[in-house]
Motif scaffolding. Structure first.
Motif, PDB file in Angstrom:
ATOM      1  N   MET A  29      42.130  -6.477  19.663  1.00  0.00           N
ATOM      2  CA  MET A  29      41.350  -5.791  20.675  1.00  0.00           C
ATOM      3  C   MET A  29      40.795  -6.767  21.696  1.00  0.00           C
ATOM      4  O   MET A  29      40.768  -6.470  22.875  1.00  0.00           O
ATOM      5  N   PHE A  30      40.352  -7.953  21.228  1.00  0.00           N
ATOM      6  CA  PHE A  30      39.776  -8.915  22.159  1.00  0.00           C
ATOM      7  C   PHE A  30      40.839  -9.511  23.089  1.00  0.00           C
ATOM      8  O   PHE A  30      40.550  -9.767  24.249  1.00  0.00           O
ATOM      9  N   LEU A  31      42.039  -9.747  22.585  1.00  0.00           N
ATOM     10  CA  LEU A  31      43.076 -10.369  23.411  1.00  0.00           C
ATOM     11  C   LEU A  31      43.412  -9.537  24.637  1.00  0.00           C
ATOM     12  O   LEU A  31      43.697 -10.070  25.703  1.00  0.00           O
ATOM     13  N   SER A  32      43.384  -8.226  24.482  1.00  0.00           N
ATOM     14  CA  SER A  32      43.710  -7.364  25.614  1.00  0.00           C
ATOM     15  C   SER A  32      42.456  -6.834  26.308  1.00  0.00           C
ATOM     16  O   SER A  32      42.554  -6.018  27.229  1.00  0.00           O
ATOM     17  N   LEU A  33      41.282  -7.305  25.866  1.00  0.00           N
ATOM     18  CA  LEU A  33      40.001  -6.814  26.383  1.00  0.00           C
ATOM     19  C   LEU A  33      39.949  -5.289  26.358  1.00  0.00           C
ATOM     20  O   LEU A  33      39.485  -4.647  27.281  1.00  0.00           O
ATOM     21  N   PHE A  34      40.474  -4.725  25.272  1.00  0.00           N
ATOM     22  CA  PHE A  34      40.435  -3.299  24.968  1.00  0.00           C
ATOM     23  C   PHE A  34      41.321  -2.443  25.874  1.00  0.00           C
ATOM     24  O   PHE A  34      41.321  -1.235  25.778  1.00  0.00           O
ATOM     25  N   SER A  35      42.123  -3.060  26.746  1.00  0.00           N
ATOM     26  CA  SER A  35      42.934  -2.277  27.682  1.00  0.00           C
ATOM     27  C   SER A  35      44.084  -1.536  27.011  1.00  0.00           C
ATOM     28  O   SER A  35      44.576  -0.552  27.557  1.00  0.00           O
ATOM     29  N   LEU A  36      44.532  -1.998  25.850  1.00  0.00           N
ATOM     30  CA  LEU A  36      45.612  -1.300  25.145  1.00  0.00           C
ATOM     31  C   LEU A  36      45.100  -0.156  24.273  1.00  0.00           C
ATOM     32  O   LEU A  36      45.854   0.738  23.922  1.00  0.00           O
ATOM     33  N   GLN A  37      43.805  -0.201  23.912  1.00  0.00           N
ATOM     34  CA  GLN A  37      43.277   0.747  22.951  1.00  0.00           C
ATOM     35  C   GLN A  37      42.363   1.815  23.549  1.00  0.00           C
ATOM     36  O   GLN A  37      42.087   2.818  22.898  1.00  0.00           O
ATOM     37  N   LEU A  38      41.855   1.608  24.742  1.00  0.00           N
ATOM     38  CA  LEU A  38      40.893   2.540  25.321  1.00  0.00           C
ATOM     39  C   LEU A  38      41.399   3.075  26.652  1.00  0.00           C
ATOM     40  O   LEU A  38      42.154   2.400  27.358  1.00  0.00           O
ATOM     41  N   PRO A  39      40.957   4.269  27.022  1.00  0.00           N
ATOM     42  CA  PRO A  39      41.357   4.827  28.319  1.00  0.00           C
ATOM     43  C   PRO A  39      40.909   3.931  29.480  1.00  0.00           C
ATOM     44  O   PRO A  39      39.949   3.161  29.360  1.00  0.00           O
ATOM     45  N   VAL A  40      41.578   4.050  30.595  1.00  0.00           N
ATOM     46  CA  VAL A  40      41.329   3.199  31.760  1.00  0.00           C
ATOM     47  C   VAL A  40      39.888   3.315  32.253  1.00  0.00           C
ATOM     48  O   VAL A  40      39.267   2.309  32.600  1.00  0.00           O
ATOM     49  N   ASP A  41      39.327   4.530  32.284  1.00  0.00           N
ATOM     50  CA  ASP A  41      37.968   4.685  32.792  1.00  0.00           C
ATOM     51  C   ASP A  41      36.952   3.949  31.923  1.00  0.00           C
ATOM     52  O   ASP A  41      36.049   3.284  32.430  1.00  0.00           O
ATOM     53  N   ILE A  42      37.113   4.014  30.609  1.00  0.00           N
ATOM     54  CA  ILE A  42      36.204   3.296  29.711  1.00  0.00           C
ATOM     55  C   ILE A  42      36.446   1.791  29.820  1.00  0.00           C
ATOM     56  O   ILE A  42      35.499   1.004  29.904  1.00  0.00           O
ATOM     57  N   THR A  43      37.699   1.371  29.843  1.00  0.00           N
ATOM     58  CA  THR A  43      38.022  -0.054  29.934  1.00  0.00           C
ATOM     59  C   THR A  43      37.466  -0.676  31.204  1.00  0.00           C
ATOM     60  O   THR A  43      36.893  -1.766  31.169  1.00  0.00           O
ATOM     61  N   SER A  44      37.592  -0.002  32.320  1.00  0.00           N
ATOM     62  CA  SER A  44      37.093  -0.570  33.577  1.00  0.00           C
ATOM     63  C   SER A  44      35.580  -0.714  33.552  1.00  0.00           C
ATOM     64  O   SER A  44      35.038  -1.712  34.047  1.00  0.00           O
ATOM     65  N   ARG A  45      34.883   0.238  32.956  1.00  0.00           N
ATOM     66  CA  ARG A  45      33.421   0.097  32.837  1.00  0.00           C
ATOM     67  C   ARG A  45      33.058  -1.042  31.892  1.00  0.00           C
ATOM     68  O   ARG A  45      32.118  -1.793  32.148  1.00  0.00           O
ATOM     69  N   LEU A  46      33.814  -1.176  30.802  1.00  0.00           N
ATOM     70  CA  LEU A  46      33.560  -2.282  29.876  1.00  0.00           C
ATOM     71  C   LEU A  46      33.743  -3.624  30.566  1.00  0.00           C
ATOM     72  O   LEU A  46      32.946  -4.548  30.385  1.00  0.00           O
ATOM     73  N   TRP A  47      34.801  -3.745  31.357  1.00  0.00           N
ATOM     74  CA  TRP A  47      35.052  -5.005  32.070  1.00  0.00           C
ATOM     75  C   TRP A  47      33.933  -5.303  33.066  1.00  0.00           C
ATOM     76  O   TRP A  47      33.514  -6.445  33.223  1.00  0.00           O
ATOM     77  N   ASP A  48      33.450  -4.275  33.758  1.00  0.00           N
ATOM     78  CA  ASP A  48      32.351  -4.476  34.704  1.00  0.00           C
ATOM     79  C   ASP A  48      31.113  -5.000  33.981  1.00  0.00           C
ATOM     80  O   ASP A  48      30.485  -5.961  34.423  1.00  0.00           O
ATOM     81  N   ILE A  49      30.771  -4.368  32.876  1.00  0.00           N
ATOM     82  CA  ILE A  49      29.582  -4.776  32.125  1.00  0.00           C
ATOM     83  C   ILE A  49      29.797  -6.157  31.527  1.00  0.00           C
ATOM     84  O   ILE A  49      28.899  -7.004  31.545  1.00  0.00           O
ATOM     85  N   TYR A  50      30.980  -6.417  31.011  1.00  0.00           N
ATOM     86  CA  TYR A  50      31.308  -7.726  30.425  1.00  0.00           C
ATOM     87  C   TYR A  50      31.124  -8.851  31.443  1.00  0.00           C
ATOM     88  O   TYR A  50      30.618  -9.921  31.115  1.00  0.00           O
ATOM     89  N   SER A  51      31.505  -8.606  32.692  1.00  0.00           N
ATOM     90  CA  SER A  51      31.396  -9.652  33.714  1.00  0.00           C
ATOM     91  C   SER A  51      29.946 -10.049  33.968  1.00  0.00           C
ATOM     92  O   SER A  51      29.671 -11.175  34.361  1.00  0.00           O
ATOM     93  N   PHE A  52      28.993  -9.156  33.696  1.00  0.00           N
ATOM     94  CA  PHE A  52      27.583  -9.473  33.886  1.00  0.00           C
ATOM     95  C   PHE A  52      26.898  -9.928  32.601  1.00  0.00           C
ATOM     96  O   PHE A  52      26.007 -10.767  32.636  1.00  0.00           O
ATOM     97  N   GLU A  53      27.301  -9.367  31.455  1.00  0.00           N
ATOM     98  CA  GLU A  53      26.587  -9.638  30.202  1.00  0.00           C
ATOM     99  C   GLU A  53      27.239 -10.701  29.325  1.00  0.00           C
ATOM    100  O   GLU A  53      26.596 -11.235  28.442  1.00  0.00           O
ATOM    101  N   GLY A  54      28.513 -10.977  29.516  1.00  0.00           N
ATOM    102  CA  GLY A  54      29.163 -12.052  28.772  1.00  0.00           C
ATOM    103  C   GLY A  54      29.793 -11.627  27.450  1.00  0.00           C
ATOM    104  O   GLY A  54      29.938 -10.449  27.150  1.00  0.00           O
ATOM    105  N   ASP A  55      30.153 -12.645  26.664  1.00  0.00           N
ATOM    106  CA  ASP A  55      30.939 -12.457  25.448  1.00  0.00           C
ATOM    107  C   ASP A  55      30.274 -11.581  24.384  1.00  0.00           C
ATOM    108  O   ASP A  55      30.952 -10.901  23.643  1.00  0.00           O
ATOM    109  N   SER A  56      28.959 -11.626  24.285  1.00  0.00           N
ATOM    110  CA  SER A  56      28.292 -10.819  23.256  1.00  0.00           C
ATOM    111  C   SER A  56      28.569  -9.331  23.458  1.00  0.00           C
ATOM    112  O   SER A  56      28.579  -8.561  22.501  1.00  0.00           O
ATOM    113  N   PHE A  57      28.825  -8.938  24.690  1.00  0.00           N
ATOM    114  CA  PHE A  57      29.130  -7.538  24.958  1.00  0.00           C
ATOM    115  C   PHE A  57      30.464  -7.129  24.331  1.00  0.00           C
ATOM    116  O   PHE A  57      30.610  -6.002  23.878  1.00  0.00           O
TER     117      PHE A  57
END
Length: 91
Positions: free
Chosen positions: A1-29
């Protein structure tokens, strides 16, 4: 899951929000996201190894994590500590 940053396992709308939050909050997210996925899928993971791999493996497809806002609320609360009556409870 981490290698693909969840893009293979989650829908695009959820993945894009996760990536946005990850860019501000970092690895712990990312860790909180993985914990949230396990929380959502917990009842489906009480089975044999092959069934768990079918659900979580590379060829599993989309994970059934529910609606975007509900899932992100679970991600935000995953692993957080809450103080109740002077005692710290870990979720």
């Amino acid at each position: 899951m981490f290698l693909s940053l969840f893009s293979l396992q989650l829908p695009v709308d959820i993945t894009s929000r996760l990536w946005d939050i990850y860019s501000f909050e970092g690895d712990s997210f990312l860790v909180r996201t993985a914990v949230a996925i396990m929380m959502v899928l917990e009842s489906k993971l009480y089975c044999d190894r092959n069934e768990v791999l079918r659900i979580l493996g590379w060829n599993a497809g989309m994970l059934p994590v529910g609606k975007e806002d509900e899932f992100l609320a679970i991600v935000r609360s995953a692993g957080k500590e809450e103080v109740q009556g002077g005692a710290i409870e870990q979720f």
